[in-house]
Design an enzyme around this catalytic site. Structure first.
Site, PDB file in Angstrom:
ATOM      1  N   HIS A   1       0.864  -1.199   0.000  1.00  0.00           N
ATOM      2  CA  HIS A   1       0.000   0.000   0.000  1.00  0.00           C
ATOM      3  C   HIS A   1       0.891   1.236   0.000  1.00  0.00           C
ATOM      4  CE1 HIS A   1      -3.834   2.154   1.386  1.00  0.00           C
ATOM      5  NE2 HIS A   1      -2.933   3.090   1.139  1.00  0.00           N
TER       6      HIS A   1
ATOM      7  N   HIS B   1       1.598   5.386  -1.731  1.00  0.00           N
ATOM      8  CA  HIS B   1       1.261   6.562  -2.543  1.00  0.00           C
ATOM      9  C   HIS B   1       2.540   7.122  -3.137  1.00  0.00           C
ATOM     10  CE1 HIS B   1      -2.881   6.780  -1.004  1.00  0.00           C
ATOM     11  NE2 HIS B   1      -2.333   6.251   0.091  1.00  0.00           N
TER      12      HIS B   1
ATOM     13  N   LYS C   1      -9.306  -0.026  -5.960  1.00  0.00           N
ATOM     14  CA  LYS C   1      -9.342   0.651  -4.663  1.00  0.00           C
ATOM     15  C   LYS C   1     -10.660   1.390  -4.462  1.00  0.00           C
ATOM     16  CE  LYS C   1      -7.847   2.391  -0.785  1.00  0.00           C
ATOM     17  NZ  LYS C   1      -6.700   3.206  -0.415  1.00  0.00           N
TER      18      LYS C   1
ATOM     19  N   HIS D   1     -10.584   1.449   1.636  1.00  0.00           N
ATOM     20  CA  HIS D   1     -10.377   2.463   2.666  1.00  0.00           C
ATOM     21  C   HIS D   1     -11.614   2.343   3.544  1.00  0.00           C
ATOM     22  CE1 HIS D   1      -8.740   6.315   4.311  1.00  0.00           C
ATOM     23  NE2 HIS D   1      -9.926   6.232   4.878  1.00  0.00           N
TER      24      HIS D   1
ATOM     25  N   HIS E   1      -4.769  -0.515   5.819  1.00  0.00           N
ATOM     26  CA  HIS E   1      -4.328   0.242   6.998  1.00  0.00           C
ATOM     27  C   HIS E   1      -5.297   0.101   8.178  1.00  0.00           C
ATOM     28  CE1 HIS E   1      -7.043   3.016   5.006  1.00  0.00           C
ATOM     29  NE2 HIS E   1      -6.140   3.430   4.149  1.00  0.00           N
TER      30      HIS E   1
ATOM     31  N   ASP F   1       1.376   2.665   3.522  1.00  0.00           N
ATOM     32  CA  ASP F   1       0.532   3.849   3.312  1.00  0.00           C
ATOM     33  C   ASP F   1       1.384   5.122   3.358  1.00  0.00           C
ATOM     34  OD1 ASP F   1      -1.744   5.234   2.674  1.00  0.00           O
ATOM     35  OD2 ASP F   1      -2.563   5.256   4.699  1.00  0.00           O
TER      36      ASP F   1
ATOM     37  N   HIS G   1       3.262  14.526   1.530  1.00  0.00           N
ATOM     38  CA  HIS G   1       2.674  15.852   1.314  1.00  0.00           C
ATOM     39  C   HIS G   1       3.784  16.855   1.590  1.00  0.00           C
ATOM     40  CE1 HIS G   1      -1.602  14.725   1.129  1.00  0.00           C
ATOM     41  NE2 HIS G   1      -1.284  13.776   1.984  1.00  0.00           N
TER      42      HIS G   1
END
Ligand code: DOR
Ligand code: ZN
Length: 345
Positions: free
Chosen positions: A8, A10, A94, A131, A169, A241, A245
């Site tokens: 998992h 990003h 997802k 999620h 998660h 996860d 940012h």
């Protein structure tokens, strides 16, 4: 130990992708790449193009396999699922509830709208990644996962018992209990949910770099997750996860959700496993149970983690603002060694 995979992750896109991908490639052989770009990865064509951009960003001479996902919307068609299966590189779909988290505006507004798609996924054996949080305003922030299981996941599994699901998660003992009790379901667990409880969010001050979704929970839940991760049960496997940012997006009056752990994910997991004297369970959690669930071969190369003290950098390069890793500025007690360092040891 056998080289792990991240089930998992990003990676974002463009310059951000180029900045973070080397960290993941250093540790992991493969990763399930989340589709919540702006706009999201909704079709096999989108996923093919994104995959090409990920492949182009792999540092020269390094091996890495991105495993792509599609972003489920109210309008995803059963035909797209068949095309995804045929593509071979789309490994899962997802589900984000609309409005639940970062870039989830295109998410599903009502799960029952997707039944034809779930039927197709069950038919072609395409895993559904959840999620698992409700967005209903009447539900307390800390109960969103538990209520999702009751209101949505249990009915979904009744309608589609053979659909293979990953509850992503997981953050609560309720989720652990449910995953243990049901068939055709597994769960990923992040390093932050194994290492921290919700107190860290407000320890003397508000600490945005520990804010992710689902939010950190009480200590009893952290303990249940650590117990599940170190139990040797193949239903629980590694998924960081890691969600980068820029600093200004986190340190803001309206800060984004996401912890960045790709830099030192294995070190964080190792510390968590060591805390309950379960280092012997780490390799299967990190390197075996994920590929077994996804019906992919286990990796054959090895990595080495050594007991070394080092300090997590305050920031790593990322866009114009920099990226603050999880536990920035703090000491770590394990370090993944490069091949040459491992030999010297
Ligand atoms: O904390 C999170 N960050 N949770 C998510 O579900 C999304 C992720 C992101 O993309 O930043
Ligand atoms: Zn995520």
């Amino acid at each position: 130990m056998t080289r792990p995979d991240d089930w998992h992750l990003h990676l974002r896109d463009g310059a951000s992708l180029k900045a973070v991908l080397p960290h993941t490639v250093r540790q992991f052989a493969r990763a399930i790449v989340m589709p919540n770009l702006k706009p999201p990865v909704r079709s096999v064509a989108d996923a093919a193009a994104y995959r090409d951009r990920v492949l182009a960003a792999i540092p020269a001479g390094k091996q890495f396999e991105p495993l792509m996902t599609l972003y489920l919307t109210d309008n995803t068609s059963p035909e797209e699922i068949i095309r995804a299966k045929e593509s071979q590189f789309v490994k899962a779909v997802k589900y984000y509830p609309a409005g639940a988290t970062t870039n989830s505006d295109f998410g599903v507004t009502d799960m029952s709208k997707c039944d034809r798609v779930f039927e197709a996924m069950q038919q072609v054996d395409m895993p559904l990644l959840l999620h698992g949080e409700v967005t209903a305003q009447d539900v307390d922030m800390f109960d969103r996962e538990k209520v999702f299981i009751e209101r949505h996941l249990i009915p979904l599994k009744q309608r589609f018992p053979n659909l293979r699901v990953v509850l992503e998660h997981v953050t609560t003992s309720d989720a652990v209990q449910y995953v243990l009790s049901a068939n055709n379901i597994a769960a990923t667990i992040t390093p932050q949910h194994l290492l921290f409880n919700r107190n860290i969010l407000l320890q003397g001050a508000i600490r945005p770099h520990f804010y992710c979704l689902p939010i950190l929970k009480r200590e009893e839940h952290r303990k249940a997750l650590l117990q599940a991760a170190t139990s040797g049960n193949p239903k629980f496997f590694l998924g960081t996860d890691s969600a980068p940012h820029p600093r200004n997006g986190k340190e803001s009056s309206c800060g984004c959700a996401g912890c960045y752990s790709a830099l030192h994910a294995m070190e964080l997991y190792t510390e968590a496993f060591e805390s309950v004297d379960a280092l012997d369970k780490l390799e299967a959690f990190a390197s075996f149970y994920g590929p077994d669930f996804y019906q992919l071969p286990r990796n054959t190369e090895q990595i080495t983690l050594g007991r070394t003290t080092w300090r997590v950098p305050d920031e790593v390069p990322f866009t114009e603002f920099g990226l603050v890793p999880l536990r920035a500025g703090q000491e770590m007690t394990w370090q993944m060694l490069d091949a040459s360092m491992a030999e010297a040891n």
